[in-house]
Design an enzyme around this catalytic site. Structure first.
Site, short mmCIF file in Angstrom:
data_model
loop_
_atom_site.label_atom_id
_atom_site.label_comp_id
_atom_site.label_asym_id
_atom_site.label_seq_id
_atom_site.Cartn_x
_atom_site.Cartn_y
_atom_site.Cartn_z
N THR A 28 0.85 -1.20 0.00
CA THR A 28 0.00 0.00 0.00
C THR A 28 0.88 1.25 0.00
O THR A 28 1.98 1.22 0.56
CB THR A 28 -0.90 -0.01 1.25
OG1 THR A 28 -1.79 -1.12 1.14
CG2 THR A 28 -1.72 1.26 1.38
N SER A 30 2.02 5.32 -1.94
CA SER A 30 2.26 6.00 -3.22
C SER A 30 3.33 5.29 -4.05
O SER A 30 3.27 5.33 -5.29
CB SER A 30 2.66 7.46 -2.96
OG SER A 30 3.74 7.51 -2.05
N ASP A 84 6.15 -4.14 -1.28
CA ASP A 84 5.49 -3.12 -0.48
C ASP A 84 6.42 -1.92 -0.32
O ASP A 84 7.63 -2.02 -0.56
CB ASP A 84 5.11 -3.70 0.90
CG ASP A 84 3.97 -2.94 1.56
OD1 ASP A 84 3.63 -1.84 1.10
OD2 ASP A 84 3.43 -3.47 2.56
N ALA A 86 7.77 1.28 2.40
CA ALA A 86 8.13 1.34 3.83
C ALA A 86 8.31 2.81 4.19
O ALA A 86 8.52 3.65 3.31
CB ALA A 86 9.41 0.57 4.10
N GLY A 98 3.29 1.60 8.08
CA GLY A 98 2.00 1.99 8.64
C GLY A 98 1.70 3.46 8.45
O GLY A 98 0.69 3.95 8.94
N GLY A 99 2.59 4.16 7.71
CA GLY A 99 2.33 5.57 7.42
C GLY A 99 0.99 5.77 6.72
O GLY A 99 0.32 6.78 6.90
N GLU A 106 -0.87 -5.42 5.89
CA GLU A 106 0.46 -5.58 5.26
C GLU A 106 1.27 -6.66 5.97
O GLU A 106 1.96 -7.46 5.34
CB GLU A 106 1.22 -4.25 5.30
CG GLU A 106 0.64 -3.21 4.35
CD GLU A 106 1.23 -1.82 4.52
OE1 GLU A 106 1.17 -1.05 3.59
OE2 GLU A 106 1.74 -1.52 5.62
N LYS A 124 14.04 7.26 2.60
CA LYS A 124 13.50 6.36 3.62
C LYS A 124 14.61 5.60 4.40
O LYS A 124 14.31 4.93 5.38
CB LYS A 124 12.57 5.32 2.97
CG LYS A 124 11.42 5.91 2.17
CD LYS A 124 10.36 6.50 3.06
CE LYS A 124 9.14 7.01 2.31
NZ LYS A 124 8.31 6.00 1.71
C1 5RP Z 1 1.20 1.93 4.46
C2 5RP Z 1 2.65 1.74 4.43
C3 5RP Z 1 3.36 2.26 3.22
O1 5RP Z 1 4.05 1.21 2.64
C4 5RP Z 1 4.33 3.31 3.64
O2 5RP Z 1 3.61 4.31 4.34
C5 5RP Z 1 5.05 3.91 2.45
O3 5RP Z 1 4.17 4.70 1.71
P1 5RP Z 1 4.66 5.64 0.53
O4 5RP Z 1 5.15 4.74 -0.55
O5 5RP Z 1 3.44 6.42 0.14
O6 5RP Z 1 5.75 6.52 1.06
O7 5RP Z 1 3.27 1.21 5.30
O8 5RP Z 1 0.65 1.45 5.66
#
Ligand code: 5RP
Length: 230
Positions: A28, A30, A84, A86, A98-99, A106, A124
């Site tokens: 999940t 962007s 996924d 992170a 979990g952002g 997940e 990151k």
């Molecule tokens: C969602 C998550 C996402 O993987 C995490 O927040 C990274 O998101 P993004 O790719 O938008 O920076 O853990 O629960």
């Protein structure tokens, strides 16, 4: 390259690891959104048979828009590969997720995946998890103010996760709340993970420890594949 371009770079790169016939877990966020666009395109162009399991309602919606075949998690006996995003990854490949509020689903999907890859832009990566990102904790709404008080007393500096307008508490896909802990660099993540998960009312916490097999990091110079564990 800006952050969005780096996300697209790693999304495109990660698709190379998806082979015909695979059952794939879609994370999940962007960065995963870029992967979904790229995967939809690859499936159309090469007429591939890929079946996907998703980790959030948002991801399901996006994957359906790309005509990606989805299957409920309970109908698969394994997942070949999950990709996924992170929120923060330490030098020893421990992560905070979990952002986007999908940590529970997940983690459930990651748990049954034969291979688990994170895709991130270089912002990151950090030395120790917690240095740059809060730690999300998914909690049952009933009695959650009690948990909030407890976290405050423990010095975890909790805040409620709010919806995009900042008016109401954010609800996860399982209709729970999220309390974000702002504790700075986490010195003993395994100990913290154990103590949080043993706390009644906590459903899941965002430390993803000893889990990821590889990380693909986006840089101006191109994607970097880092093997974390076999
Ligand atoms: C969602 C998550 C996402 O993987 C995490 O927040 C990274 O998101 P993004 O790719 O938008 O920076 O853990 O629960």
């Amino acid at each position: 390259m800006n952050q969005d371009e780096l996300k697209k770079q790693v999304g495109d790169e990660a698709v190379k690891y998806i082979q015909d016939g695979m059952i794939v877990g879609l994370g999940t966020g962007s960065t995963v959104s870029c992967l979904i666009d790229s995967l939809g395109e690859k499936i159309r162009q090469k007429h591939l048979h890929i079946t996907c399991v998703t980790t959030s309602k948002n991801t399901s919606k996006h994957a359906k828009e790309q005509n990606i075949k989805l299957i409920p998690l309970d109908d698969v006996d394994h997942i070949d590969l999950t990709i996924d995003g992170a929120d923060e990854i330490s030098a020893d490949f421990q992560g905070i997720k979990g952002g986007g509020g999908s940590l529970l689903w997940e983690k459930i999907v990651a748990n049954i995946s034969d291979n688990y890859i994170w895709i991130v832009d270089e912002s990151k990566m950090s030395n120790k998890i917690g240095e740059h990102f809060k730690l999300p904790v998914e909690v049952v709404p009933f009695g959650s103010k009690q948990l909030f008080r407890r976290f405050t007393k423990l010095g975890y500096k909790p805040t409620w996760r709010m919806d995009s307008k900042g008016e109401h508490r954010f609800h996860t896909d399982s209709d729970n709340y999220i309390i974000d802990l702002h504790m700075g660099a986490i010195e003993h993540p395994h100990h913290l993970a154990d103590s949080l998960i043993r706390t009644v009312g906590v459903i899941e916490q965002g430390l993803f420890l000893d889990r990821v097999n590889a990380v693909i990091v986006g840089h101006d110079s191109g994607p970097e594949y880092m093997q974390a564990r076999p």
